[in-house]
Design a protein around this motif. Structure first.
Motif, PDB file in Angstrom:
ATOM      1  N   LYS A  39       0.845  -1.193   0.000  1.00  0.00           N
ATOM      2  CA  LYS A  39       0.000   0.000   0.000  1.00  0.00           C
ATOM      3  C   LYS A  39       0.878   1.239   0.000  1.00  0.00           C
ATOM      4  CE  LYS A  39      -0.447   0.582   4.976  1.00  0.00           C
ATOM      5  NZ  LYS A  39      -1.333   0.763   6.107  1.00  0.00           N
ATOM      6  N   GLU A  40       0.218   2.395  -0.205  1.00  0.00           N
ATOM      7  CA  GLU A  40       0.869   3.699  -0.113  1.00  0.00           C
ATOM      8  C   GLU A  40       0.014   4.582   0.788  1.00  0.00           C
ATOM      9  OE1 GLU A  40       1.543   5.824  -3.821  1.00  0.00           O
ATOM     10  OE2 GLU A  40       1.674   3.910  -4.866  1.00  0.00           O
ATOM     11  N   THR A  57      -4.790   1.496  -1.186  1.00  0.00           N
ATOM     12  CA  THR A  57      -4.663   0.046  -1.027  1.00  0.00           C
ATOM     13  C   THR A  57      -4.467  -0.553  -2.409  1.00  0.00           C
ATOM     14  OG1 THR A  57      -6.136   0.138   0.877  1.00  0.00           O
ATOM     15  CG2 THR A  57      -5.740  -2.025  -0.087  1.00  0.00           C
ATOM     16  N   TYR A  58      -3.457  -1.385  -2.553  1.00  0.00           N
ATOM     17  CA  TYR A  58      -3.144  -1.960  -3.857  1.00  0.00           C
ATOM     18  C   TYR A  58      -4.084  -3.102  -4.213  1.00  0.00           C
ATOM     19  CZ  TYR A  58       1.275   0.616  -4.205  1.00  0.00           C
ATOM     20  OH  TYR A  58       2.229   1.586  -4.320  1.00  0.00           O
ATOM     21  N   SER A  59      -4.362  -3.210  -5.505  1.00  0.00           N
ATOM     22  CA  SER A  59      -5.162  -4.327  -6.012  1.00  0.00           C
ATOM     23  C   SER A  59      -4.289  -5.582  -6.027  1.00  0.00           C
ATOM     24  CB  SER A  59      -5.652  -4.024  -7.427  1.00  0.00           C
ATOM     25  OG  SER A  59      -4.555  -4.019  -8.333  1.00  0.00           O
ATOM     26  N   GLN A  62      -1.595  -5.062  -8.591  1.00  0.00           N
ATOM     27  CA  GLN A  62      -0.554  -4.132  -8.146  1.00  0.00           C
ATOM     28  C   GLN A  62       0.381  -4.786  -7.134  1.00  0.00           C
ATOM     29  OE1 GLN A  62      -3.396  -1.068  -7.055  1.00  0.00           O
ATOM     30  NE2 GLN A  62      -2.427   0.338  -8.516  1.00  0.00           N
ATOM     31  N   LYS A  63      -0.140  -5.736  -6.357  1.00  0.00           N
ATOM     32  CA  LYS A  63       0.694  -6.431  -5.376  1.00  0.00           C
ATOM     33  C   LYS A  63       1.662  -7.412  -6.030  1.00  0.00           C
ATOM     34  CE  LYS A  63      -2.412  -5.983  -1.451  1.00  0.00           C
ATOM     35  NZ  LYS A  63      -3.259  -6.695  -0.483  1.00  0.00           N
ATOM     36  N   SER A  65       3.735  -6.335  -8.153  1.00  0.00           N
ATOM     37  CA  SER A  65       4.895  -5.474  -8.391  1.00  0.00           C
ATOM     38  C   SER A  65       6.044  -5.891  -7.491  1.00  0.00           C
ATOM     39  CB  SER A  65       4.536  -4.013  -8.117  1.00  0.00           C
ATOM     40  OG  SER A  65       3.469  -3.601  -8.948  1.00  0.00           O
ATOM     41  N   ASP A  79       6.444  -2.626 -12.006  1.00  0.00           N
ATOM     42  CA  ASP A  79       5.093  -2.314 -11.545  1.00  0.00           C
ATOM     43  C   ASP A  79       4.075  -3.060 -12.391  1.00  0.00           C
ATOM     44  OD1 ASP A  79       5.919  -0.531  -9.545  1.00  0.00           O
ATOM     45  OD2 ASP A  79       6.051   1.117 -10.965  1.00  0.00           O
ATOM     46  N   GLY A  81      -0.177  -3.884 -13.047  1.00  0.00           N
ATOM     47  CA  GLY A  81      -1.480  -3.248 -12.906  1.00  0.00           C
ATOM     48  C   GLY A  81      -2.568  -4.064 -13.555  1.00  0.00           C
ATOM     49  N   CYS A  89      -3.608  -9.391 -15.272  1.00  0.00           N
ATOM     50  CA  CYS A  89      -2.623  -8.382 -14.877  1.00  0.00           C
ATOM     51  C   CYS A  89      -1.584  -8.219 -15.986  1.00  0.00           C
ATOM     52  CB  CYS A  89      -1.910  -8.807 -13.599  1.00  0.00           C
ATOM     53  SG  CYS A  89      -3.005  -9.217 -12.236  1.00  0.00           S
ATOM     54  N   TYR A 150       5.575   4.188   1.123  1.00  0.00           N
ATOM     55  CA  TYR A 150       5.290   2.849   0.604  1.00  0.00           C
ATOM     56  C   TYR A 150       5.497   1.835   1.722  1.00  0.00           C
ATOM     57  CZ  TYR A 150       5.975   4.995  -4.014  1.00  0.00           C
ATOM     58  OH  TYR A 150       5.892   5.786  -5.120  1.00  0.00           O
TER      59      TYR A 150
END
Length: 158
Positions: A39-40, A57-59, A62-63, A65, A79, A81, A89, A150
């Motif tokens: 997450k950020e 919150t990352y999807s 995104q996790k 990455s 990264d 997405g 993804c 981060y």
């Protein structure tokens, strides 16, 4: 009086030898490794105002990455997405970088390949499993600045 002196000497000896402040220094885990962003938190600070924080919150995509910090001060940030197709993804960006890490000031400087200005960050937390990295971002308004923190999880390597 002799008993009192003997008692005092005994207590002094007990106090002098009973406590040991020679603790082992806490060793910080190395930044070297593979890190998964979770997450950020983006905090905006405006002069004379309360800071405002937004959690991103990352999807699941995104996790996927990864940030790799290698022992030879080079790294790679990949990264991932979401795509237009649900549940699929794709790599959004793949960047090589060089970095320096100063343990005493907990400062990390990351220079992405092809970009002149390095990114300067502070290590907020670093242990065997977690890395929190705070990157300060400049804005056009000198009375406003942002910090992007981060949160990473270390990915064990075989």
């Amino acid at each position: 009086m002799k008993k009192l002196a003997l008692l005092f000497a005994g207590l002094s000896l007990f106090v002098a030898t009973g406590c040991n402040d020679d603790k082992d220094p806490v060793m910080e885990a190395p930044i070297v490794g593979v890190w998964q962003p979770l997450k950020e938190v983006v905090t905006t600070v405006e002069v004379n105002e309360q800071p405002i924080s937004d959690v991103i919150t990352y999807s699941t995509c995104q996790k996927e990455s990864r940030w790799r910090f290698n022992t030879d001060v080079v790294g790679k940030r990949t990264d991932w997405g979401d795509t237009a197709t649900p549940g699929q993804c794709a790599i959004v960006s793949d960047k090589n970088f060089t970095y320096t890490y100063d343990k005493s000031s907990k400062s990390v400087q990351i220079k992405y390949q092809g970009i002149v200005e390095p990114v300067t960050a502070k290590v907020v937390t670093l242990d065997d499993t977690t890395l929190n990295l705070a990157v300060r971002e400049e804005t056009e308004d000198p009375t406003v600045f942002k910090t992007r923190t981060y949160t990473f999880k270390r990915i064990p390597q075989p």
